[in-house]
Write a protein that holds these residues in place. Structure first.
Motif, mmCIF file in Angstrom:
data_model
loop_
_atom_site.group_PDB
_atom_site.id
_atom_site.type_symbol
_atom_site.label_atom_id
_atom_site.label_comp_id
_atom_site.label_asym_id
_atom_site.label_seq_id
_atom_site.Cartn_x
_atom_site.Cartn_y
_atom_site.Cartn_z
ATOM 1 N N MET A 1 2.259 -5.695 3.793
ATOM 2 C CA MET A 1 1.695 -6.662 4.728
ATOM 3 C C MET A 1 1.715 -8.051 4.096
ATOM 4 O O MET A 1 1.137 -8.262 3.031
ATOM 5 C CB MET A 1 0.258 -6.298 5.091
ATOM 6 N N LYS B 207 6.793 -7.275 13.184
ATOM 7 C CA LYS B 207 6.426 -5.887 12.904
ATOM 8 C C LYS B 207 7.709 -5.070 12.707
ATOM 9 O O LYS B 207 8.559 -5.025 13.598
ATOM 10 C CB LYS B 207 5.609 -5.281 14.051
ATOM 11 N N HIS C 93 -7.520 -8.209 8.615
ATOM 12 C CA HIS C 93 -7.015 -6.844 8.499
ATOM 13 C C HIS C 93 -8.192 -5.894 8.609
ATOM 14 O O HIS C 93 -9.287 -6.200 8.149
ATOM 15 C CB HIS C 93 -6.319 -6.683 7.137
ATOM 16 N N VAL D 232 4.143 -7.409 9.058
ATOM 17 C CA VAL D 232 3.816 -6.097 8.503
ATOM 18 C C VAL D 232 5.046 -5.210 8.567
ATOM 19 O O VAL D 232 5.784 -5.209 9.568
ATOM 20 C CB VAL D 232 2.612 -5.468 9.249
ATOM 21 N N GLN D 233 5.305 -4.490 7.477
ATOM 22 C CA GLN D 233 6.444 -3.585 7.378
ATOM 23 C C GLN D 233 5.942 -2.202 6.968
ATOM 24 O O GLN D 233 5.164 -2.074 6.025
ATOM 25 C CB GLN D 233 7.449 -4.078 6.333
ATOM 26 N N ASP D 234 6.403 -1.187 7.706
ATOM 27 C CA ASP D 234 6.020 0.193 7.419
ATOM 28 C C ASP D 234 7.272 1.029 7.193
ATOM 29 O O ASP D 234 8.237 0.941 7.973
ATOM 30 C CB ASP D 234 5.231 0.793 8.584
ATOM 31 N N MET E 127 -0.852 6.319 8.362
ATOM 32 C CA MET E 127 -0.109 6.454 7.119
ATOM 33 C C MET E 127 -0.383 7.823 6.522
ATOM 34 O O MET E 127 -1.539 8.252 6.436
ATOM 35 C CB MET E 127 -0.522 5.371 6.108
ATOM 36 N N ALA F 289 9.439 -1.355 11.211
ATOM 37 C CA ALA F 289 9.125 0.035 10.851
ATOM 38 C C ALA F 289 10.413 0.820 10.679
ATOM 39 O O ALA F 289 11.389 0.615 11.407
ATOM 40 C CB ALA F 289 8.232 0.680 11.900
ATOM 41 N N THR G 250 0.832 -1.200 0.000
ATOM 42 C CA THR G 250 0.000 0.000 0.000
ATOM 43 C C THR G 250 0.864 1.246 0.000
ATOM 44 O O THR G 250 1.625 1.476 0.943
ATOM 45 C CB THR G 250 -0.933 0.014 1.225
ATOM 46 N N GLN H 205 3.177 0.656 3.251
ATOM 47 C CA GLN H 205 3.057 -0.511 4.123
ATOM 48 C C GLN H 205 3.043 -1.771 3.261
ATOM 49 O O GLN H 205 2.305 -1.849 2.280
ATOM 50 C CB GLN H 205 1.784 -0.472 4.958
ATOM 51 N N ASP I 291 4.042 7.500 2.495
ATOM 52 C CA ASP I 291 4.342 6.320 3.314
ATOM 53 C C ASP I 291 3.944 5.044 2.567
ATOM 54 O O ASP I 291 3.072 5.064 1.694
ATOM 55 C CB ASP I 291 3.581 6.359 4.638
ATOM 56 N N HIS J 66 -1.333 3.834 14.571
ATOM 57 C CA HIS J 66 -0.508 3.936 13.368
ATOM 58 C C HIS J 66 -1.261 4.711 12.296
ATOM 59 O O HIS J 66 -2.392 4.378 11.949
ATOM 60 C CB HIS J 66 -0.132 2.559 12.819
#
Length: 291
Positions: free
Chosen positions: A92, A288, A100, A130-132, A84, A290, A70, A90, A88, A82
């Motif tokens: 997932m 997780k 979700h 999940v990576q942000d 966005m 970030a 995303t 994300q 930004d 959190h």
């Protein structure tokens, strides 16, 4: 060895459609080619929302067997835990299955690109994670006439910190009027461009891609590197580049699930109905990440 140069092939303009979030939601289906031609990219939606009330829309829903990627182009979404913002990203990993939640319960104006990215067959049941990455931490190259933001993969001599099961590049490229860039991408990668603003001349043949158009690049069976040349038109250009390694495996798609067989699909629906899928917020802390 002769250099391989990418050419612009199929182009089209995805139509605006009424989105599932009701009035004010316009959606464009960006990928409109058969999956063998788009592999590993399953689906990409350009969602534009101009919500003028406080009635909640969206809600919890399951995913399994792939990853969602995303990219927030405009606005912001999320909650106090959190949020966005524009720029930004994300990623997932739904993997073995997660629930979700995307609920919007206030006035909002935003634009989001959400990709469904296939997982390698061996990683179809990967542990969800999940990576942000926030805009300020996205690797960025700024030089005369060019700003390149790299969200995934390696390009232009630098690499994103995002961890990938399926190797793929996601880059936001802005060119000033008349500016040119030549980027190296793996020759075997499936690749396409989505023009956000302006127009750009693609390849040595200088075929034009206009704003709101999708342009698929030719693909090589050879290993090694290919070159992609971009030149902005007189008003400049902004394009999103997606390029990824095809997985060359058949997939079964049904609703929110991607699987290898119909029996896998039935199993996933059973697990979801029985409450056996955890919410993505419940994944272990090491899952997780970030930046």
């Amino acid at each position: 060895m002769m250099s391989l140069h990418r050419k612009l092939g199929k182009t089209y303009t995805p139509a605006d459609q009424q989105g599932f979030l009701g009035l004010g939601h316009v959606a464009r289906a960006v990928i409109q080619v058969p999956y063998p031609d788009s592999d590993p990219f399953i689906m990409l939606m350009d969602d534009m929302l101009d919500k003028k009330d406080n009635i909640p829309v969206g809600g919890p829903h399951p995913h399994a067997g792939f990853e969602t990627v995303t990219l927030m182009l405009e606005g912001e979404m999320g909650d106090e835990k959190h949020t966005m913002k524009a720029g930004d990203l994300q990623l997932m990993t739904a993997g073995s299955g997660i629930v979700h939640t995307e609920t919007i319960d206030k006035e909002a104006k935003m634009r989001i690109l959400q990709l469904w990215l296939n997982l390698p067959k061996k990683d179809r049941q990967a542990l969800p994670r999940v990576q942000d990455i926030a805009l300020e931490h996205v690797p960025t190259k700024s030089e005369e006439g060019l700003v390149l933001r790299l969200y995934s993969g390696s390009l232009g001599g630098f690499t994103s910190p995002i961890k990938n099961y399926t190797p793929f590049i996601l880059a936001d490229i802005t060119l000033q009027p008349g500016a040119t860039t030549v980027q190296d991408i793996p020759a075997s990668y499936t690749a396409f461009l989505y023009a956000i603003d302006g127009n750009v001349l693609v390849g040595n043949e200088a075929r034009q891609l206009n704003a709101n158009q999708v342009g698929w690049l030719d693909r090589f069976s050879e290993e090694g590197t290919s070159q992609l040349r971009l030149e902005a038109g007189e008003t400049g250009a902004r394009v999103i580049l997606y390029a990824g390694q095809p997985q060359n495996d058949e997939i079964v798609s049904h609703g929110p699930f991607i699987a290898d067989t119909q029996e896998d699909i039935r199993r996933l629906y059973r697990e979801y109905r029985n409450g056996e899928m955890n919410h993505i917020s419940m994944v272990e802390e090491e899952q997780k990440m970030a930046w």
